[in-house]
Design a protein around this motif. Structure first.
Motif, short mmCIF file in Angstrom:
data_model
loop_
_atom_site.label_atom_id
_atom_site.label_comp_id
_atom_site.label_asym_id
_atom_site.label_seq_id
_atom_site.Cartn_x
_atom_site.Cartn_y
_atom_site.Cartn_z
N THR A 1 -14.48 -45.54 -17.63
CA THR A 1 -13.55 -46.50 -17.04
C THR A 1 -13.37 -46.28 -15.54
OG1 THR A 1 -11.70 -45.05 -17.64
CG2 THR A 1 -12.28 -46.80 -19.19
N VAL A 2 -13.99 -45.22 -15.00
CA VAL A 2 -13.89 -44.94 -13.56
C VAL A 2 -14.73 -45.95 -12.78
CG1 VAL A 2 -14.47 -43.26 -11.76
CG2 VAL A 2 -13.44 -42.49 -13.90
N ASP A 3 -14.18 -46.45 -11.69
CA ASP A 3 -14.92 -47.35 -10.82
C ASP A 3 -15.85 -46.52 -9.95
OD1 ASP A 3 -15.90 -49.28 -9.15
OD2 ASP A 3 -13.97 -49.81 -8.23
N VAL A 4 -17.15 -46.59 -10.21
CA VAL A 4 -18.12 -45.75 -9.50
C VAL A 4 -18.75 -46.47 -8.31
CG1 VAL A 4 -18.64 -44.41 -11.57
CG2 VAL A 4 -20.02 -46.42 -11.03
N ASP A 5 -18.33 -47.69 -8.04
CA ASP A 5 -18.91 -48.45 -6.94
C ASP A 5 -18.35 -48.00 -5.59
OD1 ASP A 5 -20.63 -50.11 -8.37
OD2 ASP A 5 -19.00 -51.46 -8.90
N PHE A 6 -19.07 -48.32 -4.53
CA PHE A 6 -18.61 -48.07 -3.18
C PHE A 6 -17.64 -49.18 -2.75
CE2 PHE A 6 -22.53 -45.65 -3.28
CZ PHE A 6 -22.22 -44.52 -2.56
N ASP A 7 -16.64 -48.79 -1.97
CA ASP A 7 -15.77 -49.80 -1.36
C ASP A 7 -16.55 -50.62 -0.34
OD1 ASP A 7 -13.67 -48.93 -2.86
OD2 ASP A 7 -12.31 -48.58 -1.18
N ARG A 8 -17.39 -49.91 0.42
CA ARG A 8 -18.24 -50.60 1.40
C ARG A 8 -19.38 -49.68 1.81
NH1 ARG A 8 -13.83 -49.06 4.61
NH2 ARG A 8 -14.39 -47.76 6.41
N LEU A 9 -20.43 -50.28 2.35
CA LEU A 9 -21.58 -49.56 2.88
C LEU A 9 -21.80 -50.01 4.32
CD1 LEU A 9 -23.99 -49.99 -0.18
CD2 LEU A 9 -22.90 -47.85 0.53
N SER A 10 -22.18 -49.06 5.18
CA SER A 10 -22.43 -49.42 6.58
C SER A 10 -23.59 -48.60 7.11
CB SER A 10 -21.17 -49.17 7.43
OG SER A 10 -20.80 -47.80 7.38
N ASN A 11 -24.34 -49.19 8.03
CA ASN A 11 -25.44 -48.49 8.69
C ASN A 11 -24.94 -47.92 10.01
OD1 ASN A 11 -27.49 -49.09 6.75
ND2 ASN A 11 -27.55 -51.19 7.52
N GLU A 12 -25.04 -46.59 10.15
CA GLU A 12 -24.56 -45.91 11.33
C GLU A 12 -25.73 -45.18 11.98
OE1 GLU A 12 -21.08 -43.61 10.53
OE2 GLU A 12 -20.10 -45.22 9.39
N PRO A 13 -25.55 -44.68 13.21
CA PRO A 13 -26.67 -44.02 13.91
C PRO A 13 -27.33 -42.90 13.11
CG PRO A 13 -24.85 -44.40 15.43
CD PRO A 13 -24.37 -44.82 14.08
N GLY A 14 -26.55 -42.16 12.32
CA GLY A 14 -27.12 -41.07 11.53
C GLY A 14 -27.68 -41.50 10.20
N GLY A 15 -27.54 -42.78 9.85
CA GLY A 15 -28.02 -43.28 8.57
C GLY A 15 -26.92 -44.04 7.85
N GLN A 16 -27.20 -44.46 6.64
CA GLN A 16 -26.24 -45.25 5.88
C GLN A 16 -25.09 -44.37 5.38
OE1 GLN A 16 -27.40 -47.12 2.07
NE2 GLN A 16 -26.63 -49.05 2.91
N VAL A 17 -23.89 -44.92 5.40
CA VAL A 17 -22.68 -44.22 4.94
C VAL A 17 -21.95 -45.15 3.98
CG1 VAL A 17 -20.43 -43.30 5.60
CG2 VAL A 17 -22.44 -42.82 7.02
N GLY A 18 -21.52 -44.58 2.85
CA GLY A 18 -20.75 -45.34 1.88
C GLY A 18 -19.34 -44.79 1.79
N VAL A 19 -18.39 -45.65 1.44
CA VAL A 19 -16.99 -45.25 1.29
C VAL A 19 -16.60 -45.41 -0.17
CG1 VAL A 19 -14.60 -45.71 1.93
CG2 VAL A 19 -16.42 -45.92 3.64
N ILE A 20 -16.11 -44.32 -0.76
CA ILE A 20 -15.64 -44.35 -2.14
C ILE A 20 -14.17 -43.92 -2.16
CG2 ILE A 20 -17.91 -43.81 -3.09
CD1 ILE A 20 -16.91 -40.94 -3.54
N ARG A 21 -13.55 -44.09 -3.32
CA ARG A 21 -12.19 -43.60 -3.53
C ARG A 21 -12.23 -42.47 -4.57
NH1 ARG A 21 -8.11 -46.96 -1.45
NH2 ARG A 21 -8.92 -48.94 -0.65
N VAL A 22 -11.52 -41.40 -4.28
CA VAL A 22 -11.52 -40.23 -5.16
C VAL A 22 -10.98 -40.61 -6.53
CG1 VAL A 22 -10.57 -37.92 -5.52
CG2 VAL A 22 -11.26 -38.65 -3.22
N ALA A 23 -11.71 -40.24 -7.57
CA ALA A 23 -11.28 -40.47 -8.95
C ALA A 23 -10.96 -39.14 -9.61
CB ALA A 23 -12.38 -41.20 -9.73
#
Length: 223
Positions: free
Chosen positions: A51-73
């Protein structure tokens, strides 16, 4: 406001609380036939466990590479995130400006570097972790009736699960889906599931999940 200093969780599930067990519902003949004809249906059945939401809130491309934002479960640590992303915990700390010893909070936003694995792989790793937790639990225990409990001063979801009732945190969340466990209120009512062994024979202890750069003991603020 009281503060409760926590120690690392025990490397096994605690002895169950005796209760009138409600056996897990068996698959119907129709379900069994469907699984024989389509093995993918078994996966769909298992997906209902998590039942945990395992999806990312958002994804973004940054100079060091892709970064995803999640919420701690529940049941997650920096060590888990590092393992799933194939990086060191120090890299995640730097990305989130976390000092060593800082505590993660339920629903806290965490930035995940995705230079070594893609977003789909991280999501699958996260999903499989929670799926294993629950499958391992149901292989040994059965869930009984729900008992009402009023939140007391000093309670938080960690102490309720690990100390007072000895149940997994994900099970408490599953039994109280409309309640924010990170924001418990004094005298708020929770439904506490009782558990017991699925068989008369004692099952061996379940090993705790090992993590890279294991997380330090956490301090959770009580009510």
């Amino acid at each position: 406001i009281e503060a409760a200093t926590e120690t690392a969780p025990p490397p096994y599930y605690p002895k169950p609380i005796l209760a009138s067990a409600i056996p897990l519902p068996p698959l119907s003949r129709a379900d069994e036939t469907a699984e024989e004809q389509n093995p993918a249906s078994l996966q769909a059945h298992n997906e209902q466990i998590v039942t945990v939401d395992v999806d990312f809130d958002r994804l973004s491309n940054e100079p060091g590479g892709q970064v995803g934002v999640i919420r701690v479960a529940v049941e997650e640590t920096l060590g888990h995130y590092a393992e799933w992303a194939d990086v060191r915990t120090q890299q995640i700390r730097r990305l989130n400006k976390l000092r060593y010893g800082d505590t993660l909070h339920l629903h806290q936003k965490i930035r995940i570097p995705l230079q070594h694995v893609d977003a789909l792989t991280f999501r699958q790793n996260r999903y499989e972790y929670h799926k294993r937790l629950q499958e391992d639990f149901y292989a040994v225990y059965r869930v009984g009736e729900l008992q009402p409990y009023r939140v007391q001063r000093g309670d938080n979801y960690w102490t309720l699960c690990r100390d007072k009732f000895q149940i997994p945190m994900w099970l408490l969340k599953h039994s109280n889906p409309q309640i924010d466990l990170a924001d418990l209120r004094f005298h708020q009512q929770l439904m506490i599931p009782t558990i017991e062994k699925a068989s008369m024979n004692d099952a061996p202890g379940l090993d705790a999940e090992n993590e890279t750069d294991s997380a330090e003991p956490e301090t959770q603020a009580g009510i």
